[in-house]
Each structure stands twice: as C-alpha cells, then as structure tokens.
Design a protein around this motif. Structure first.
Motif, PDB file in Angstrom:
ATOM      1  N   VAL A 113      28.222  -8.591   7.701  1.00 14.29           N
ATOM      2  CA  VAL A 113      26.933  -8.257   7.143  1.00 14.29           C
ATOM      3  C   VAL A 113      25.913  -8.954   7.844  1.00 14.29           C
ATOM      4  CG1 VAL A 113      25.749  -9.035   4.844  1.00 14.29           C
ATOM      5  CG2 VAL A 113      27.939  -8.286   4.694  1.00 14.29           C
ATOM      6  N   LEU A 154      25.213 -10.632  -3.228  1.00 17.60           N
ATOM      7  CA  LEU A 154      25.061  -9.010  -2.655  1.00 17.60           C
ATOM      8  C   LEU A 154      25.905  -8.846  -1.701  1.00 17.60           C
ATOM      9  CD1 LEU A 154      21.270  -8.692  -3.307  1.00 17.60           C
ATOM     10  CD2 LEU A 154      23.244  -8.055  -4.690  1.00 17.60           C
ATOM     11  N   ALA A 155      26.148 -10.045  -0.541  1.00 21.39           N
ATOM     12  CA  ALA A 155      26.978  -9.753   0.597  1.00 21.39           C
ATOM     13  C   ALA A 155      28.149  -9.329   0.343  1.00 21.39           C
ATOM     14  CB  ALA A 155      26.739 -10.951   1.446  1.00 21.39           C
ATOM     15  N   ARG A 181      32.894  -3.513  -1.986  1.00 16.59           N
ATOM     16  CA  ARG A 181      32.453  -2.111  -2.230  1.00 16.59           C
ATOM     17  C   ARG A 181      33.016  -1.162  -1.111  1.00 16.59           C
ATOM     18  NH1 ARG A 181      27.399  -1.627  -2.518  1.00 16.59           N
ATOM     19  NH2 ARG A 181      27.443  -2.694  -4.601  1.00 16.59           N
ATOM     20  N   HIS A 182      32.838  -1.604  -0.049  1.00 19.05           N
ATOM     21  CA  HIS A 182      32.886  -1.013   1.447  1.00 19.05           C
ATOM     22  C   HIS A 182      34.645  -0.991   1.408  1.00 19.05           C
ATOM     23  CE1 HIS A 182      33.233   0.036   5.545  1.00 19.05           C
ATOM     24  NE2 HIS A 182      34.141  -0.798   6.012  1.00 19.05           N
ATOM     25  N   GLU A 196      29.651  -8.138  -2.726  1.00 14.52           N
ATOM     26  CA  GLU A 196      29.491  -6.880  -3.454  1.00 14.52           C
ATOM     27  C   GLU A 196      29.580  -5.649  -2.161  1.00 14.52           C
ATOM     28  OE1 GLU A 196      26.179  -6.566  -5.874  1.00 14.52           O
ATOM     29  OE2 GLU A 196      27.030  -8.155  -7.251  1.00 14.52           O
ATOM     30  N   LEU A 197      28.762  -5.863  -1.110  1.00 12.99           N
ATOM     31  CA  LEU A 197      28.736  -4.947  -0.057  1.00 12.99           C
ATOM     32  C   LEU A 197      30.128  -4.827   0.512  1.00 12.99           C
ATOM     33  CD1 LEU A 197      25.615  -5.599   1.837  1.00 12.99           C
ATOM     34  CD2 LEU A 197      26.125  -3.442   0.704  1.00 12.99           C
ATOM     35  N   LEU A 198      30.694  -5.947   0.799  1.00 12.83           N
ATOM     36  CA  LEU A 198      32.207  -5.895   1.786  1.00 12.83           C
ATOM     37  C   LEU A 198      33.114  -5.545   0.647  1.00 12.83           C
ATOM     38  CD1 LEU A 198      31.422  -9.275   3.645  1.00 12.83           C
ATOM     39  CD2 LEU A 198      31.706  -7.033   4.527  1.00 12.83           C
ATOM     40  N   GLU A 237      22.761  -6.197   4.767  1.00 17.51           N
ATOM     41  CA  GLU A 237      23.106  -5.142   5.072  1.00 17.51           C
ATOM     42  C   GLU A 237      24.554  -5.100   5.653  1.00 17.51           C
ATOM     43  OE1 GLU A 237      19.945  -2.542   7.045  1.00 17.51           O
ATOM     44  OE2 GLU A 237      18.608  -3.958   6.838  1.00 17.51           O
ATOM     45  N   LEU A 238      25.281  -3.856   5.357  1.00 19.64           N
ATOM     46  CA  LEU A 238      26.642  -3.883   5.914  1.00 19.64           C
ATOM     47  C   LEU A 238      26.639  -3.328   7.516  1.00 19.64           C
ATOM     48  CD1 LEU A 238      29.527  -3.893   4.861  1.00 19.64           C
ATOM     49  CD2 LEU A 238      29.334  -1.310   5.118  1.00 19.64           C
ATOM     50  N   ARG A 254      31.891 -12.194   6.387  1.00 19.89           N
ATOM     51  CA  ARG A 254      30.094 -12.437   5.903  1.00 19.89           C
ATOM     52  C   ARG A 254      29.368 -12.405   6.921  1.00 19.89           C
ATOM     53  NH1 ARG A 254      27.571 -17.689   4.355  1.00 19.89           N
ATOM     54  NH2 ARG A 254      25.522 -17.303   3.657  1.00 19.89           N
TER      55      ARG A 254
END
Length: 347
Positions: A298, A173-174, A180-181, A176-178, A333-334, A282
């Motif tokens: 993150v 998930l970490a 996607r950002h 994916e957040l980065l 959380e980003l 990360r």
C-alpha cells in the motif's frame, strides 16, 4: 582587510550597513523580517547583502532567539522494522520528506536512530520532535514530555487519551484495501501476522481482519511476532502458522520484514507464492519491491503525511494552535504486484 595570501574576510553586517547607508539595526531587522522597515529599504538591503555575499551568523541568531531551529525525528520502533540492513526503509522515507519540508521553513531535521531515540532525546539540542508510530508508554514520547518540548506523532498514538497532536496514517483503510484485494483474487482462508505491542498500525489491522473474518463466517487466524525479530520473526511465525493451518491460502504480514520472511517460509514448506499462498504487506518500500516475487503493498503517501507532521509541529513552535489537534494523511492506495496475482481457487 585581508593580507596578501590570506583568505578574504567574509562581509559583516557592518559592511552591509555601510554600503546601504543605514544602521546595523536596520540591516538586522530587514534581513530577519523584524521591526518596521520601509519595503523599499528592505529590498535595497537584501540586494546589497547579496552583492557583498553576506551570510548571517546562524549560531548568533539562535543564541539571541533562544531557538535551535532544529527539529528531531524519533521513534521507539526497532531498527529491524524502521530501517533494516538497507537503511532505506519506512523511517528513512519519512525522514527525507520531513527534512525537505523543514528546510522550507529554515529548520534543520536531526535524524535520531530508532534504537537510540529515547537516550539521544535527553541531550540533543532541538526545539521539538516528530515521533513515528508511538507505542503505548512510548519511551521517546516520555523523554520529550519530560523536557517540555513540543511534539507531534506520525501515526495515531497508542494512548488515544494523549494530548499529542498527530497525523492519522489511516491504518484501518490500508488493511481494508489489502483484505478486499485478497478476497477479489480468490483467497478464502487468509491469515494475519502482526507485530506484538500496541502500535495502532497493528491494532487497526487486527480489528479490520477480525471484523472481515466475522463477515465471511470464518475463524480468524492471527499470529504475533516480536518487532525486533525482523525477517526471522516473520519466517518463524509463518512456518508455525502453515503447520497448524495448512489450508491457509493468503498471508497478510503487516510489517514488510515479516512479509519477506513469510515468503521464504512458504517456499521452504514446498508451497508457491502466489499460486498456493498469496502474500501482501502494508508498506510499499524497498523490501516489498525487491522481494521475490515482488509484494503487493500500500502506498501510504508518507511524503505528504510527513510534511503535514512538520507543519503541525511548526504551528506549535509558532504558538498558533490553541489546543492539540489531528490531521489525516491522504487515502492509501493499493499497489498490486505478483505476490497476489489472481489464480483459480475453489471455495
């Protein structure tokens, strides 16, 4: 009795028993939560102990129970990654939260320096240990298993078939957040720098990156760097990456030390961060916050994850779980910062 000029003799369990009008056994049971003691008597004994300033002999208690009341925090991660020159990195953040939760349960936490974990765990007097992000054939895990001590991994063990309970830090998930950002900020040719080895933080990040690259129809660009290389390894990996792939417009450097090195390599190549190349990492730690520019990272909620790891370990020490199990850290959380701010980019 003390003599003039001497230090007062500390009160003993016999003094508490005499003042409370009970036996020493009753005092021991009342203060240690054992045996059948009338609740009113228990409270009276605690009041007397407090008034007299009585403090139990913890060493004697440990000897009687056969417990050290101590747990360890260990890791096979190199110090260049786990702590760094500031000694305020990932490992120390975990240690602070774990120590606080352990004390709530009257346990102390021994911090074993990452580079020395395997050797130190052979002799340190502990009841169990938390191992941070174990690698495949992890030396710290092997030493604990050899001693037959309970253990918990903070981060999924590299060997998924292990019998080790663990707290999942949700590395997928970490990542994916980065990623996607970066895409939302306009990056279309991101590259990945991960540590060599099999820690699941690296395995997860690489799997997510390659899947994302396939979804967007681009060829993945991945570089690995030695964990113990720190910022220098990040610099060299990024410099080679930019030389071979000059169109790279973003770098996801999993390890914060690698990310700081990557920023310098980008600058030394004549490029700007983030205008020409964005950089994300990360772990939202001291390196990310003090880098120039500050790095998007993150929040892994290490405080809660570490506390959960302590609880899993204490469950084992109390003999509560019938089988090893896992827990999951809160969703990452980003934390967006200047290193990846939006710029005008063309596809």
């Amino acid at each position: 009795m003390s003599t003039p000029g001497s230090r007062p003799r500390p009160p003993t369990i016999a003094d508490v028993a005499r003042v409370a009008g009970v036996s020493r056994t009753t005092v021991s049971h009342a203060l240690n939560g054992r045996g059948k003691v009338d609740p009113r008597t228990r409270e009276r004994i605690k009041e007397v102990a407090g008034e007299l300033g009585y403090r139990p002999n913890l060493r004697a208690q440990r000897l009687r129970r056969g417990q050290a009341r101590v747990i360890a925090l260990a890791s096979s991660m190199p110090f260049a990654v786990a702590g760094g020159p500031s000694r305020l990195g990932f490992y120390m953040e975990v240690a602070a939260a774990a120590a606080e939760r352990a004390l709530v349960h009257d346990y102390a936490l021994v911090l074993v320096p990452p580079a020395q974990s395997a050797a130190a765990l052979h002799s340190v007097d502990i009841d169990g240990a938390i191992v941070v992000e174990p690698d495949a054939e992890d030396a710290a895990l092997a030493q604990l298993r050899e001693r037959g001590l309970p253990l918990v991994a903070l981060g999924r063990p590299a060997d998924d078939g292990t019998d080790c309970p663990y707290v999942d830090l949700r590395g997928d998930l970490a990542a994916e957040l980065l990623l996607r950002h970066l895409h939302e900020q306009g990056a279309r040719r991101p590259a990945l720098i991960v540590a060599a080895g099999s820690r699941h933080s690296s395995v997860d990040a690489r799997a997510v990156y390659e899947r994302t690259a396939a979804e967007h129809g681009r060829t993945p660009v991945v570089r690995t760097a030695p964990e113990d290389g720190g910022e220098r390894a990040g610099y060299e990996s990024c410099a080679a990456l930019l030389a071979e792939h000059p169109a790279t417009d973003a770098v996801f450097a999993l390890v914060d030390a690698f990310a700081v090195g990557a920023v310098q390599a980008i600058k030394d190549s004549g490029r700007r961060v983030p205008e020409d190349v964005m950089v994300v990492t990360r772990y939202d730690g001291l390196r990310a916050r003090t880098c120039s520019p500050p790095l998007t990272a993150v929040d892994l909620h290490l405080d809660q994850a570490s506390a959960t790891a302590v609880e899993l370990l204490l469950d084992q020490l109390r003999g509560e779980p019938s089988t090893p199990h896992r827990a999951t850290a809160p969703a990452p959380e980003l934390v967006a910062r200047e290193s990846s701010r939006a710029t005008v980019r063309s596809d």
